[in-house]
Design an enzyme around this catalytic site. Structure first.
Site, mmCIF file in Angstrom:
data_model
loop_
_atom_site.group_PDB
_atom_site.id
_atom_site.type_symbol
_atom_site.label_atom_id
_atom_site.label_comp_id
_atom_site.label_asym_id
_atom_site.label_seq_id
_atom_site.Cartn_x
_atom_site.Cartn_y
_atom_site.Cartn_z
ATOM 1 N N PHE A 86 40.836 44.107 39.263
ATOM 2 C CA PHE A 86 41.868 45.136 39.098
ATOM 3 C C PHE A 86 43.256 44.614 39.436
ATOM 4 C CE2 PHE A 86 38.119 46.968 41.472
ATOM 5 C CZ PHE A 86 37.332 47.078 40.352
ATOM 6 N N CYS A 87 43.490 43.328 39.145
ATOM 7 C CA CYS A 87 44.786 42.673 39.419
ATOM 8 C C CYS A 87 45.148 42.736 40.898
ATOM 9 C CB CYS A 87 45.890 43.287 38.569
ATOM 10 S SG CYS A 87 45.673 43.045 36.801
ATOM 11 N N ASN A 88 44.141 42.739 41.752
ATOM 12 C CA ASN A 88 44.367 42.788 43.195
ATOM 13 C C ASN A 88 43.554 41.662 43.846
ATOM 14 O OD1 ASN A 88 44.615 43.525 45.942
ATOM 15 N ND2 ASN A 88 44.868 45.661 45.374
#
Length: 825
Positions: A432-434
């Site tokens: 999740f782009c984290n």
């Protein structure tokens, strides 16, 4: 009402469904989100983008149809009216964050990412500054690090491990927070001889809600770092600097907006499509006035200057904070539409939405944690923080998890996403782009991450399990319009698809392992198998042609998938991305040495010479599936023909037959292709795909049975074997006997089985009357009984076993009607 919902309401009825709101959740769904039920969709990716209300869009359309909006950088009546609307919306944004217009300004940006980028670009970095950020930040926040490091500043991540707050800083009681710093990063080798200047500006960034775990950070962190930095960062060279605080509220603002009347936050980044679905491409940076004055702007544009000269170095910038930082004409129509989103949000209130989504989140966590396999092993691992003093009283609206098999091994998140999609459930998988939160919760070290990267894993791919560890997770997230029924359908899906139970059908997830079959009398008999059809697909993902006989080459059927189409951006085109490729038909005349290509979009039939010396377009190398190919290009007229045929600018490429770059080399990434020992053209996995007519017949019987159970008897669409794009179709024997074949002999030619073919959504594309339609079948039915360790298998992959390598080019032909002799021992 069923018993399960009654039990849910008994526990959560006071929080769920807006009991004191203007509309109940059932009324909201019926009047504003009816499209979800009409399409049978369970939407559980509100952390990615929430859904717009149908009433909201109707109000926007009515507004735009009855009013005239004009460029606000003018003095006309329409422009002035538009400027008034923009000022009104700025105030709505400030009101949503409980921010005084005397202390804060609202700068509109192209999204939350642009708001964060603006902070990084304009912040007063120096070699004495530092950028400190929590591990749970999104990539869009981590990107600010580039600005800091490029200006000589330091950067480091921190874990916020605990907070003890007896009423908050404002309450006058001592507050303690423990920050565990990671390594300090610098781009240059220069080390400060003295402590940084007490007046140097530092930036601290954290999310109001982590988009990986749903952890909600207390905004007391802002007050604590600004007022107690020397104690909190004791021993750090940056403990005496002047701290500016940035909160990424892109996710958290949807149900828990920051209260800027209580917390000393300098910057807040907001995304409007995560608030109310529409508009996309619009965000805001809420900035405290004193912090805004520290920001420096390099670029100027229309609307940001009071005056500029074209022929000398002179510019006078505007003084207003919004005007100074909003480059060009702002998206005034999108800004005007925000009012209608806020109207819906404010009618429900963020606090009611927070309680509603928290009820669903807690329920799903409780149900997932209660799942057990038949051997009592846990099914689900949820990634969440247990440092309860750090979060708000309400739960966030995110559940991130992974699933385990009874033996303790992991289900890959790609398998969960594929099966969820077939069940009409939309969720999100990956990191999740984290990356910080992902590594933290999954326990991935730097060595793990580097090893995964070197092994070919990148963001958004399907490499979900590497060396026995998940590379990401599954995330479901709820919005203000989510229902108990959404949550229940999701739990039922997980239970039916991933929980091992004693009374599940024995053949649900098993495959045939023997080709010796039993007759009705129970006596063993040998099945007779014959080759029914041969199909060649010259151009990858385009329609092939059937033949009675065809020669073999070192790469399989001669000329099979020897060509492909590549877009102008370098993307390899397939039917999954460009369904119109199915209308491009091919035929090869070996005697004439010509490939004929036709398309209903093109009047003329295209003729391509097969001779290898007819390539005026030149040659080059490309990479496909981590494999290097030497390819040949064609002239522009060929590319123009195909561009018109598929409706997309593209080029035709041919795999070079002389250089053998199609051989799979030893350094290719693992898990990308099953066959690592043979020569391939542009095939994904193997030289041949074999389908059994009896297996297709069994699948069709199952589809008919499902339709009969649904009460739609007689309306089922029967699947043709060619739906699976096989090279070889065989008949004879029993369904799925091919699963157990180790090798086969067709005529005088030997083939090795490479195992089952993992099917994807492409087999759900239906081509009728020139149109392409998508459905869930037959993949959904195959998933119910042909699923093995994340793969939905149907058909088998084969490799041509060349007996005499010296004579391999003068080798064998395959002919329809030849008998097939399998060996399963």
């Amino acid at each position: 009402m069923d018993a399960d919902k009654a039990e849910f309401l008994k526990e959560f009825g006071s929080e769920y469904g807006y009991p004191n709101g203007p509309k109940s959740i059932d009324e909201i769904r019926a009047t504003e989100f009816n499209r979800l039920d009409q399409k049978g969709i369970v939407y559980l990716d509100h952390a990615g983008a929430t859904l717009y209300s149908e009433l909201q869009m109707e109000a926007i359309f009515k507004d735009f149809s009855s009013n005239i909006y004009a460029n606000p950088h003018s003095q006309s009546d329409s422009s002035s009216a538009t400027s008034d609307i923009i000022r009104e919306v700025r105030q709505q944004v400030l009101d949503y964050c409980n921010a005084s217009a005397k202390e804060y300004k609202c700068i509109f940006t192209s999204g939350a990412t642009a708001a964060l980028k603006l902070v990084g670009e304009a912040f007063p970095w120096s070699s004495e500054s530092c950028f400190m950020y929590t591990m749970e930040n999104h990539n869009s926040v981590l990107g600010i690090r580039e600005y800091a490091l490029s200006k000589g500043a330091a950067a480091f991540a921190v874990d916020v491990e605990d907070i003890v707050n007896g009423g908050g800083v404002s309450g006058g009681q001592e507050a303690r927070v423990k920050l565990s710093p990671h390594a300090i990063q610098r781009r240059n080798e220069e080390i400060l001889e003295e402590e940084p200047n007490r007046n140097a500006y530092n930036l601290f960034a954290f999310p109001s809600e982590c988009n990986f775990s749903g952890l909600r950070f207390s905004l007391d962190l802002a007050n604590l770092i600004k007022e107690n930095s020397e104690r909190i960062l004791e021993g750090s060279p940056f403990c005496k600097g002047r701290w500016i605080v940035l909160v990424d509220a892109a996710k958290g603002c949807s149900t828990c907006p920051p209260d800027l009347s209580k917390y000393a936050v300098d910057f807040v980044a907001i995304s409007f499509y995560k608030l109310f679905g529409y508009p996309t491409g619009l965000g805001a940076l809420v900035v405290q006035n004193d912090a805004a004055r520290l920001m420096t702007k390099t670029y100027f544009s229309g609307g940001t200057v009071a005056a500029s000269f074209a022929d000398i170095d002179f510019v006078r910038r505007r003084e207003g904070i919004e005007e100074l930082f909003e480059d060009g004409t702002i998206s005034f129509l999108s800004i005007a539409s925000i009012r209608h989103g806020f109207k819906i949000i404010n009618s429900l209130t963020p606090s009611m939405m927070s309680r509603h989504t928290a009820a669903l989140t807690i329920y799903v966590k409780k149900m997932l944690l209660g799942l057990r396999h038949e051997n009592e092993a846990n099914v689900c691992i949820i990634y969440e923080s247990h440092t309860s003093k750090l979060v708000c009283h309400e739960s966030g609206s995110i559940v991130s998890f992974n699933l385990k098999r009874p033996d303790g091994s992991w289900f890959g998140y790609s398998e969960v996403e594929k099966l969820a999609s077939l069940s009409g459930i939309q969720l999100r998988t990956g990191c999740f782009c984290n990356p910080g939160a992902c590594a933290k919760y999954l326990g991935l070290s730097h060595m793990d991450l580097l090893s995964n990267l070197e092994g070919g894993h990148v963001c958004w791919d399907d490499n979900d399990i590497i060396q026995g560890k998940p590379t990401g997770a599954v995330r479901v997230s709820f919005g203000y319009m989510s229902t108990y029924e959404d949550a229940k359908k999701f739990i039922d899906f997980i239970t039916s698809s991933f929980v091992s139970m004693p009374n599940k059908s024995e053949n649900r997830n098993t495959l045939r392992t023997k080709s010796i079959l039993l007759s009705n009398e129970g006596h063993e008999r040998n099945a007779g198998y014959y080759l029914k059809s041969i199909t060649v697909y010259p151009i990858k993902s385009c329609t092939g042609f059937s033949v009675e006989s065809w020669p073999l080459s070192s790469a399989g059927l001669q000329h099979d998938r020897e060509w492909l189409l590549k877009s102008v951006t370098g993307e390899i085109l397939t039917q999954k991305k460009v369904p119109d490729m199915c209308s491009v038909s091919t035929y090869i005349d070996l005697n004439k040495g010509i490939m004929f290509v036709e398309s209903p979009r093109c009047r003329a039939k295209l003729e391509i010479n097969l001779k290898t010396d007819s390539y005026p377009g030149g040659m080059e190398e490309i990479e496909l599936r981590a494999q290097r190919y030497e390819v040949q290009y064609y002239e522009n007229d060929v590319d123009l023909w195909f561009s018109h045929a598929v409706g997309l600018p593209c080029s035709l490429l041919r795999c070079s037959s002389s250089q053998n770059y199609s051989s799979l080399n030893k350094d290719r990434s693992r898990n990308l292709c099953r066959d690592v020992e043979c020569t391939l053209n542009f095939a994904n996995e193997a030289q041949f795909l074999l389908i059994s007519e009896e297996s297709v017949s069994d699948l069709n019987n199952r589809l008919s049975l499902i339709d009969a159970q649904k009460g739609t008897h007689g309306t089922s669409v029967q699947i043709n074997p060619m739906r699976f794009r096989p090279n070889l179709v065989v008949y004879g024997g029993e369904p799925y006997a091919e699963d157990g074949w180790l090798n086969i002999k067709i005529g005088n030619t030997n083939f090795m089985s490479l195992g089952g073919c993992n099917r994807c959504q492409m087999i759900n594309l239906v081509h009728q009357a020139g149109l392409v339609q998508r459905s869930n079948e037959p993949l959904a039915t195959l998933a119910s009984y042909r699923r093995v360790k994340g793969k939905i298998l149907f058909g088998i992959l084969l490799r041509y076993e060349i007996q005499d390598k010296l004579g391999m080019q003068t080798g064998s032909w395959l002919r329809v009607g030849e008998e097939i002799h399998p060996n399963s021992e």
